[in-house]
Design a protein around this motif. Structure first.
Motif, PDB file in Angstrom:
ATOM      1  N   ARG A   1    -110.700  38.375 -52.674  1.00 51.40           N
ATOM      2  CA  ARG A   1    -110.208  39.551 -53.375  1.00 51.40           C
ATOM      3  C   ARG A   1    -108.702  39.482 -53.569  1.00 51.40           C
ATOM      4  NH1 ARG A   1    -106.391  43.866 -52.728  1.00 51.40           N
ATOM      5  NH2 ARG A   1    -107.124  45.636 -53.988  1.00 51.40           N
ATOM      6  N   ASP A   2    -107.969  39.013 -52.548  1.00 51.26           N
ATOM      7  CA  ASP A   2    -106.520  38.945 -52.660  1.00 51.26           C
ATOM      8  C   ASP A   2    -106.078  37.879 -53.660  1.00 51.26           C
ATOM      9  OD1 ASP A   2    -106.319  40.959 -50.847  1.00 51.26           O
ATOM     10  OD2 ASP A   2    -105.360  39.787 -49.273  1.00 51.26           O
ATOM     11  N   ILE A   3    -106.805  36.770 -53.732  1.00 49.02           N
ATOM     12  CA  ILE A   3    -106.493  35.745 -54.733  1.00 49.02           C
ATOM     13  C   ILE A   3    -106.618  36.341 -56.131  1.00 49.02           C
ATOM     14  CG2 ILE A   3    -107.280  33.570 -55.751  1.00 49.02           C
ATOM     15  CD1 ILE A   3    -108.097  32.708 -52.908  1.00 49.02           C
ATOM     16  N   TRP A   4    -107.720  37.059 -56.336  1.00 48.22           N
ATOM     17  CA  TRP A   4    -107.926  37.687 -57.652  1.00 48.22           C
ATOM     18  C   TRP A   4    -106.850  38.740 -57.914  1.00 48.22           C
ATOM     19  CZ3 TRP A   4    -108.976  42.828 -58.807  1.00 48.22           C
ATOM     20  CH2 TRP A   4    -109.308  43.090 -60.143  1.00 48.22           C
ATOM     21  N   TRP A   5    -106.597  39.586 -56.935  1.00 47.63           N
ATOM     22  CA  TRP A   5    -105.634  40.681 -57.111  1.00 47.63           C
ATOM     23  C   TRP A   5    -104.224  40.144 -57.358  1.00 47.63           C
ATOM     24  CZ3 TRP A   5    -106.281  45.830 -57.710  1.00 47.63           C
ATOM     25  CH2 TRP A   5    -105.146  46.640 -57.615  1.00 47.63           C
ATOM     26  N   SER A   6    -103.842  39.123 -56.613  1.00 49.99           N
ATOM     27  CA  SER A   6    -102.512  38.549 -56.767  1.00 49.99           C
ATOM     28  C   SER A   6    -102.298  38.002 -58.170  1.00 49.99           C
ATOM     29  CB  SER A   6    -102.303  37.435 -55.736  1.00 49.99           C
ATOM     30  OG  SER A   6    -101.055  36.806 -55.907  1.00 49.99           O
ATOM     31  N   ASN A   7    -103.355  37.493 -58.776  1.00 50.96           N
ATOM     32  CA  ASN A   7    -103.250  36.900 -60.110  1.00 50.96           C
ATOM     33  C   ASN A   7    -103.496  37.900 -61.238  1.00 50.96           C
ATOM     34  OD1 ASN A   7    -102.911  33.751 -60.058  1.00 50.96           O
ATOM     35  ND2 ASN A   7    -104.199  34.283 -58.304  1.00 50.96           N
TER      36      ASN A   7
ATOM     37  N   GLY B   1    -107.472  34.001 -44.131  1.00 49.73           N
ATOM     38  CA  GLY B   1    -108.845  34.091 -43.666  1.00 49.73           C
ATOM     39  C   GLY B   1    -109.821  34.493 -44.744  1.00 49.73           C
ATOM     40  N   ALA B   2    -111.093  34.479 -44.357  1.00 52.20           N
ATOM     41  CA  ALA B   2    -112.173  34.770 -45.298  1.00 52.20           C
ATOM     42  C   ALA B   2    -112.171  36.236 -45.705  1.00 52.20           C
ATOM     43  CB  ALA B   2    -113.519  34.403 -44.666  1.00 52.20           C
ATOM     44  N   GLN B   3    -112.564  36.455 -46.936  1.00 54.21           N
ATOM     45  CA  GLN B   3    -112.552  37.815 -47.486  1.00 54.21           C
ATOM     46  C   GLN B   3    -113.553  37.879 -48.641  1.00 54.21           C
ATOM     47  OE1 GLN B   3    -109.220  39.161 -50.086  1.00 54.21           O
ATOM     48  NE2 GLN B   3    -108.558  40.250 -48.245  1.00 54.21           N
ATOM     49  N   ALA B   4    -114.509  38.777 -48.545  1.00 53.88           N
ATOM     50  CA  ALA B   4    -115.460  38.967 -49.628  1.00 53.88           C
ATOM     51  C   ALA B   4    -114.911  39.969 -50.640  1.00 53.88           C
ATOM     52  CB  ALA B   4    -116.798  39.456 -49.081  1.00 53.88           C
ATOM     53  N   ALA B   5    -115.516  39.978 -51.809  1.00 50.67           N
ATOM     54  CA  ALA B   5    -115.130  40.936 -52.850  1.00 50.67           C
ATOM     55  C   ALA B   5    -116.290  41.886 -53.103  1.00 50.67           C
ATOM     56  CB  ALA B   5    -114.744  40.213 -54.131  1.00 50.67           C
TER      57      ALA B   5
ATOM     58  N   VAL C   1    -112.461  46.242 -57.649  1.00 43.56           N
ATOM     59  CA  VAL C   1    -112.665  45.175 -56.667  1.00 43.56           C
ATOM     60  C   VAL C   1    -111.981  45.561 -55.366  1.00 43.56           C
ATOM     61  CG1 VAL C   1    -112.402  42.724 -56.157  1.00 43.56           C
ATOM     62  CG2 VAL C   1    -112.685  43.477 -58.537  1.00 43.56           C
ATOM     63  N   ASP C   2    -112.748  45.576 -54.278  1.00 45.07           N
ATOM     64  CA  ASP C   2    -112.219  45.867 -52.949  1.00 45.07           C
ATOM     65  C   ASP C   2    -112.515  44.692 -52.021  1.00 45.07           C
ATOM     66  OD1 ASP C   2    -111.225  48.753 -52.929  1.00 45.07           O
ATOM     67  OD2 ASP C   2    -113.225  49.002 -53.800  1.00 45.07           O
ATOM     68  N   ALA C   3    -111.698  44.577 -50.995  1.00 49.06           N
ATOM     69  CA  ALA C   3    -111.889  43.525 -49.998  1.00 49.06           C
ATOM     70  C   ALA C   3    -112.848  43.984 -48.908  1.00 49.06           C
ATOM     71  CB  ALA C   3    -110.551  43.128 -49.385  1.00 49.06           C
TER      72      ALA C   3
ATOM     73  N   SER D   1    -124.458  48.433 -60.833  1.00 52.79           N
ATOM     74  CA  SER D   1    -123.153  47.793 -61.057  1.00 52.79           C
ATOM     75  C   SER D   1    -122.568  47.149 -59.805  1.00 52.79           C
ATOM     76  CB  SER D   1    -122.153  48.836 -61.577  1.00 52.79           C
ATOM     77  OG  SER D   1    -122.067  49.929 -60.680  1.00 52.79           O
ATOM     78  N   VAL D   2    -123.179  47.358 -58.648  1.00 55.82           N
ATOM     79  CA  VAL D   2    -122.600  46.861 -57.388  1.00 55.82           C
ATOM     80  C   VAL D   2    -122.881  45.370 -57.218  1.00 55.82           C
ATOM     81  CG1 VAL D   2    -122.597  47.089 -54.882  1.00 55.82           C
ATOM     82  CG2 VAL D   2    -122.818  49.127 -56.313  1.00 55.82           C
ATOM     83  N   ARG D   3    -121.851  44.660 -56.853  1.00 52.41           N
ATOM     84  CA  ARG D   3    -121.957  43.229 -56.565  1.00 52.41           C
ATOM     85  C   ARG D   3    -121.132  42.913 -55.326  1.00 52.41           C
ATOM     86  NH1 ARG D   3    -124.590  44.240 -60.476  1.00 52.41           N
ATOM     87  NH2 ARG D   3    -124.992  43.003 -62.354  1.00 52.41           N
TER      88      ARG D   3
END
Length: 244
Positions: free
Chosen positions: A163-169, A178-182, A193-195, A152-154
């Motif tokens: 991640r913050d764009i997704w979380w905010s919405n 700045g850059a941030q992976a999910a 989902v974690d940053a 299940s890990v991606r």
């Protein structure tokens, strides 16, 4: 005249095409209206499936834009499987090349995240290692340890604060700079989902590619602190085995 499956499929996905010649009403006339209704119902159903699959993309662009975009997408990418839960696999690449969506440059990455969430949700179960598993290994073997991760890990890298764009919405809140992976994991029933920082994402991706720990750490650069990343992976039940 007999209509082939390929002819039917082509006409079904292209509203500019007339109904296949072989489709007739009981009176022998061409089934134009009936086919148009069926074709419209299929398009509506596929659009609804895409809205359900990409709710944040939908929110970011609005309903009118999304439904128009979906109309273009579904005709270029008809379903490959009867399982609608996986429909939309081509959406990230489609968005990357879809001119009207270029004003929202992070849209393809958001779609990748949402697609990964679905695949994570439907991935096979796995038993995680105990939180102290790494600490039980002899210190001299640690550089040679390889990790096996739960299905299940991606990890979705991005040059945006993904991640913050997704979380905010989905939950509200501020968006970091700045850059941030999910990091997507499934510690229990639903994906989480974690940053990750770019350096954390690079090390985690190396570990997921079966690089030994000592080699993977090089991707983090000088002074990289493994502790926070390892603690997060263990807390999220992401690691299923350690091999030396």
């Amino acid at each position: 005249m007999i209509t082939t499956q390929s002819e039917f499929r082509a006409a079904l996905m292209d509203p500019q095409q007339p109904p296949p010649e072989g489709l007739r009403n009981p009176d022998g006339a061409q089934a134009t209206k009936r086919f148009d209704v069926y074709r419209n119902n299929v398009a509506v159903s596929l659009t609804d499936a895409l809205e359900a699959a990409f709710p944040v993309v939908h929110k970011l662009v609005g309903t009118d834009f999304f439904r128009a975009m979906a109309g273009v997408y579904l005709r270029a990418h008809p379903p490959k499987s009867p399982l609608m839960m996986f429909y939309g696999d081509d959406m990230p690449d489609f968005l990357a090349g879809f001119g009207p969506a270029q004003s929202v440059p992070y849209l393809p990455d958001v779609a990748r995240l949402e697609l990964a969430l679905r695949h994570s949700y439907h991935a096979a179960d796995a038993t995680p290692v105990s939180p102290d598993a790494l600490g039980q290994l002899p210190p001299d073997t640690l550089p040679h340890v390889t990790f096996t991760f739960a299905p299940s890990v991606r990890i979705i890298p991005s040059t945006f604060p993904l991640r913050d764009i997704w979380w905010s919405n989905t939950h509200g809140g501020d968006i970091a700079q700045g850059a941030q992976a999910a990091l997507i994991t499934r510690p229990e029933f639903d994906p989480t989902v974690d940053a990750l920082t770019p350096r954390q994402a690079a090390v985690a991706q190396a570990l997921m590619s079966s690089e030994p720990l000592g080699h993977a750490l090089r991707h983090g650069g000088a002074g990289f602190d493994l502790g926070p990343l390892l603690g997060l992976l263990l807390a999220r039940n992401a690691i299923t085995s350690l091999k030396t």
